[in-house]
Scaffold this active site. Structure first.
Site, PDB file in Angstrom:
ATOM      1  N   ASP A   1       0.921  -1.290   0.063  1.00 57.79           N
ATOM      2  CA  ASP A   1       0.240  -0.410   0.495  1.00 57.79           C
ATOM      3  C   ASP A   1       0.547   1.299  -0.431  1.00 57.79           C
ATOM      4  O   ASP A   1       1.784   1.760   1.084  1.00 57.79           O
ATOM      5  CB  ASP A   1      -0.750  -0.433   1.368  1.00 57.79           C
ATOM      6  CG  ASP A   1      -1.195   1.899   1.307  1.00 57.79           C
ATOM      7  OD1 ASP A   1      -2.408   1.138   0.249  1.00 57.79           O
ATOM      8  OD2 ASP A   1      -1.507   2.221   2.304  1.00 57.79           O
TER       9      ASP A   1
ATOM     10  N   LYS B   1      -2.894   6.005  -3.992  1.00 54.57           N
ATOM     11  CA  LYS B   1      -3.611   6.568  -4.053  1.00 54.57           C
ATOM     12  C   LYS B   1      -3.580   8.107  -4.336  1.00 54.57           C
ATOM     13  O   LYS B   1      -2.657   8.647  -4.831  1.00 54.57           O
ATOM     14  CB  LYS B   1      -3.901   6.604  -2.552  1.00 54.57           C
ATOM     15  CG  LYS B   1      -3.706   6.160  -2.198  1.00 54.57           C
ATOM     16  CD  LYS B   1      -4.046   5.728  -0.058  1.00 54.57           C
ATOM     17  CE  LYS B   1      -3.365   4.733   0.665  1.00 54.57           C
ATOM     18  NZ  LYS B   1      -2.255   4.799   1.082  1.00 54.57           N
TER      19      LYS B   1
HETATM   20  P1  NAD Z   1       0.265   1.476  12.473  1.00 53.87           P
HETATM   21  O1  NAD Z   1      -0.788   1.308  12.595  1.00 53.87           O
HETATM   22  O2  NAD Z   1       0.996   0.138  10.923  1.00 53.87           O
HETATM   23  O3  NAD Z   1       1.841   1.915  13.292  1.00 53.87           O
HETATM   24  C1  NAD Z   1       3.102   1.518  12.926  1.00 53.87           C
HETATM   25  C2  NAD Z   1       3.787   1.876  13.025  1.00 53.87           C
HETATM   26  O4  NAD Z   1       3.772   0.901  14.724  1.00 53.87           O
HETATM   27  C3  NAD Z   1       5.338   1.375  12.988  1.00 53.87           C
HETATM   28  O5  NAD Z   1       6.164   2.758  12.844  1.00 53.87           O
HETATM   29  C4  NAD Z   1       6.108   1.653  14.647  1.00 53.87           C
HETATM   30  O6  NAD Z   1       6.446   2.828  15.307  1.00 53.87           O
HETATM   31  C5  NAD Z   1       4.941   0.304  14.940  1.00 53.87           C
HETATM   32  N1  NAD Z   1       4.801  -1.200  14.787  1.00 53.87           N
HETATM   33  C6  NAD Z   1       5.003  -2.296  13.807  1.00 53.87           C
HETATM   34  N2  NAD Z   1       4.983  -3.284  13.892  1.00 53.87           N
HETATM   35  C7  NAD Z   1       4.951  -3.616  15.225  1.00 53.87           C
HETATM   36  C8  NAD Z   1       5.751  -4.542  15.935  1.00 53.87           C
HETATM   37  N3  NAD Z   1       5.240  -5.341  15.209  1.00 53.87           N
HETATM   38  N4  NAD Z   1       5.688  -4.538  17.339  1.00 53.87           N
HETATM   39  C9  NAD Z   1       5.663  -3.168  18.208  1.00 53.87           C
HETATM   40  N5  NAD Z   1       5.410  -1.522  17.289  1.00 53.87           N
HETATM   41  C10 NAD Z   1       5.063  -2.091  16.057  1.00 53.87           C
HETATM   42  O7  NAD Z   1       0.181   2.634  11.550  1.00 53.87           O
HETATM   43  P2  NAD Z   1       0.438   3.461   9.403  1.00 53.87           P
HETATM   44  O8  NAD Z   1       2.101   3.576   9.315  1.00 53.87           O
HETATM   45  O9  NAD Z   1      -0.018   4.579  10.285  1.00 53.87           O
HETATM   46  O10 NAD Z   1      -0.271   2.707   9.275  1.00 53.87           O
HETATM   47  C11 NAD Z   1      -0.008   1.436   8.111  1.00 53.87           C
HETATM   48  C12 NAD Z   1      -0.195   1.508   6.727  1.00 53.87           C
HETATM   49  O11 NAD Z   1      -1.772   2.710   6.654  1.00 53.87           O
HETATM   50  C13 NAD Z   1       0.136   3.080   6.389  1.00 53.87           C
HETATM   51  O12 NAD Z   1       2.215   2.651   5.728  1.00 53.87           O
HETATM   52  C14 NAD Z   1      -0.244   2.970   4.440  1.00 53.87           C
HETATM   53  O13 NAD Z   1       0.301   2.523   3.973  1.00 53.87           O
HETATM   54  C15 NAD Z   1      -1.437   3.832   5.557  1.00 53.87           C
HETATM   55  N6  NAD Z   1      -2.153   4.706   5.432  1.00 53.87           N
HETATM   56  C16 NAD Z   1      -2.815   5.183   5.457  1.00 53.87           C
HETATM   57  C17 NAD Z   1      -3.763   5.975   5.230  1.00 53.87           C
HETATM   58  C18 NAD Z   1      -4.969   7.049   4.761  1.00 53.87           C
HETATM   59  O14 NAD Z   1      -4.910   7.747   4.777  1.00 53.87           O
HETATM   60  N7  NAD Z   1      -5.421   6.210   3.719  1.00 53.87           N
HETATM   61  C19 NAD Z   1      -2.931   7.258   6.322  1.00 53.87           C
HETATM   62  C20 NAD Z   1      -2.030   6.722   7.258  1.00 53.87           C
HETATM   63  C21 NAD Z   1      -1.545   5.277   6.795  1.00 53.87           C
END
Ligand code: NAD
Length: 280
Positions: free
Chosen positions: A50, A80
Site C-alpha cells: 500500500d 492513491k
Molecule cells: P501502523 O498502525 O501500521 O503502525 C506503524 C508503527 O507501529 C510503526 O511505525 C512502528 O512504530 C510500530 N510497529 C509496527 N509493527 C510493530 C510491532 N510488531 N511491534 C511493535 N511496534 C510495531 O500505522 P501506519 O503506518 O500509520 O498505518 C499503516 C499503513 O496504513 C501506512 O503505512 C499506509 O500504507 C496506510 N495509511 C493510510 C492512510 C490513509 O489516509 N489512507 C493514513 C495513514 C496510513
C-alpha cells in the site's frame, strides 16, 4: 526468491477481483528506505503493498518488485490520488504519473486518498476513477477516509460502489457505524494505522491476551482485524517486526477475547478528521 509459505487469505471484492487480507504499508517510509523495506516484506511473504502519490515512494515500491523476481501479477499494488489532484483532468494526469512511477501497465487498486469535501470535487474524481477502470487501466477502484455521506453521494451519482474504503481503524477507533454501512453495501473495509501507529502495543488488555497466546501485542491486534474481516496494512521498517506482523494466521482469538478487545473502543482518532482534512 525465498519466501515464507504461510498463505494469506484473499478477500473477495465487489467487482469480482480479490485482494490479500494482509498487506504492507509504506506511509512515512523515505524513498531511499522503501526498496529495502518492501524487499523484506516480499521475502517475508507479503503480496500486497500500500503506497500513495503523497508518500513520495512509489518508485521504491517498483524497484523492490523488479528486484524480487516475482511476476507483476503475483503482487497486489495499491496507490492513491493526492488531495490536490481532484477533478477530471488532474485525476487522469495523477493516475498516469503514479502508473509511470510504479511501472507496469495497470494498478491493482486505485483510491481517492481523502474526500476533501471543501473542494467539492470528489464526485467528479470518482467518475474519472470509474472511467479508468472501464478502460482497463486499473483493476479495482475505491476510496479512503470517506464517511457515510461521501460514500452515498458517489454511489448515488454513478451507481458504482467502491470496492474498498481504507479508513483509520484500530481497537481505539472501531467505527461500528461505517463498518456496518460497508457490510450492507459490499464495500471491503481496509484498516489504516491498524496498530494505532504502534501506540496500542502496551495496552494492558492487549498485553494480557498476547501473553495467553504466547504472541506479541501487534500480532493480537492484527489477528483481531483479520477475524473481523478487515484488510490490514501494518507498516514497519524493522525486518523482525515485518516478519512478526505477517505471522497472524497460526492462532485464533476466542469470542471472549474478541469481546474484550471490542470494549477498547474510545472513538478516538489518531489521524486527521476526514470531514476537514485538506493537506496531504
Ligand atoms: P501502523 O498502525 O501500521 O503502525 C506503524 C508503527 O507501529 C510503526 O511505525 C512502528 O512504530 C510500530 N510497529 C509496527 N509493527 C510493530 C510491532 N510488531 N511491534 C511493535 N511496534 C510495531 O500505522 P501506519 O503506518 O500509520 O498505518 C499503516 C499503513 O496504513 C501506512 O503505512 C499506509 O500504507 C496506510 N495509511 C493510510 C492512510 C490513509 O489516509 N489512507 C493514513 C495513514 C496510513
Amino acid at each position: 526468491m525465498t519466501t515464507q509459505t504461510t498463505s494469506v487469505p484473499y478477500m473477495d471484492l465487489n467487482d469480482g477481483n480479490h485482494m490479500p487480507q494482509l498487506g504492507f504499508g509504506v506511509f512515512q517510509v523515505p524513498l531511499e528506505e522503501t526498496t529495502e523495506a518492501v524487499a523484506h516484506a516480499l521475502r517475508a511473504g507479503y503480496r500486497s503493498i500500500d503506497t500513495a502519490a503523497a508518500y513520495g515512494n512509489e518508485e521504491g515500491v517498483r524497484d523492490a518488485l523488479q528486484a524480487s523476481g516475482l511476476d507483476r501479477g503475483e503482487v497486489f499494488i495499491t496507490t492513491k490520488l493526492f488531495n490536490t489532484e481532484h477533478g477530471r483532468d488532474r485525476a487522469r494526469r495523477a493516475f498516469e504519473a503514479s502508473l509511470s512511477k510504479l511501472g507496469g501497465d495497470y494498478i491493482d487498486l486505485y483510491l481517492i486518498h481523502w474526500p476533501v469535501p471543501s473542494r467539492g470535487l470528489y464526485e467528479e474524481t470518482w467518475e474519472t476513477l470509474c472511467a479508468l477502470r472501464d478502460e482497463g487501466r486499473v483493476r479495482s477502484i475505491g476510496v479512503s477516509n470517506f464517511q457515510i455521506d461521501h460514500l452515498e453521494r458517489i454511489i448515488d451519482a454513478t451507481g458504482v460502489v467502491p470496492s474498498v474504503n481504507q479508513i483509520e481503524l484500530h481497537p481505539r477507533l472501531q467505527q461500528p457505524e461505517l463498518r456496518r454501512f460497508h457490510a450492507d453495501r459490499g464495500i471491503a473495509t481496509e484498516a489504516w494505522s491498524p496498530l494505532g501507529q504502534g501506540e496500542l502495543i502496551d495496552d494492558p488488555v492487549i498485553e494480557e491476551i498476547a501473553a495467553e497466546h504466547d504472541r506479541t501485542p501487534a500480532q493480537v491486534i492484527l489477528r483481531w482485524h483479520i477475524q473481523l474481516g478487515n484488510v490490514v496494512i501494518p507498516k514497519s521498517v524493522t525486518p523482525s517486526r515485518i516478519r512478526e506482523n505477517f505471522r497472524v494466521f497460526e492462532f485464533e482469538l476466542g469470542d471472549e477475547e474478541m469481546r474484550r478487545l471490542s470494549e477498547l473502543d474510545r472513538g478516538e482518532r489518531m489521524g486527521p478528521d476526514p470531514d476537514t482534512f485538506v493537506k496531504p
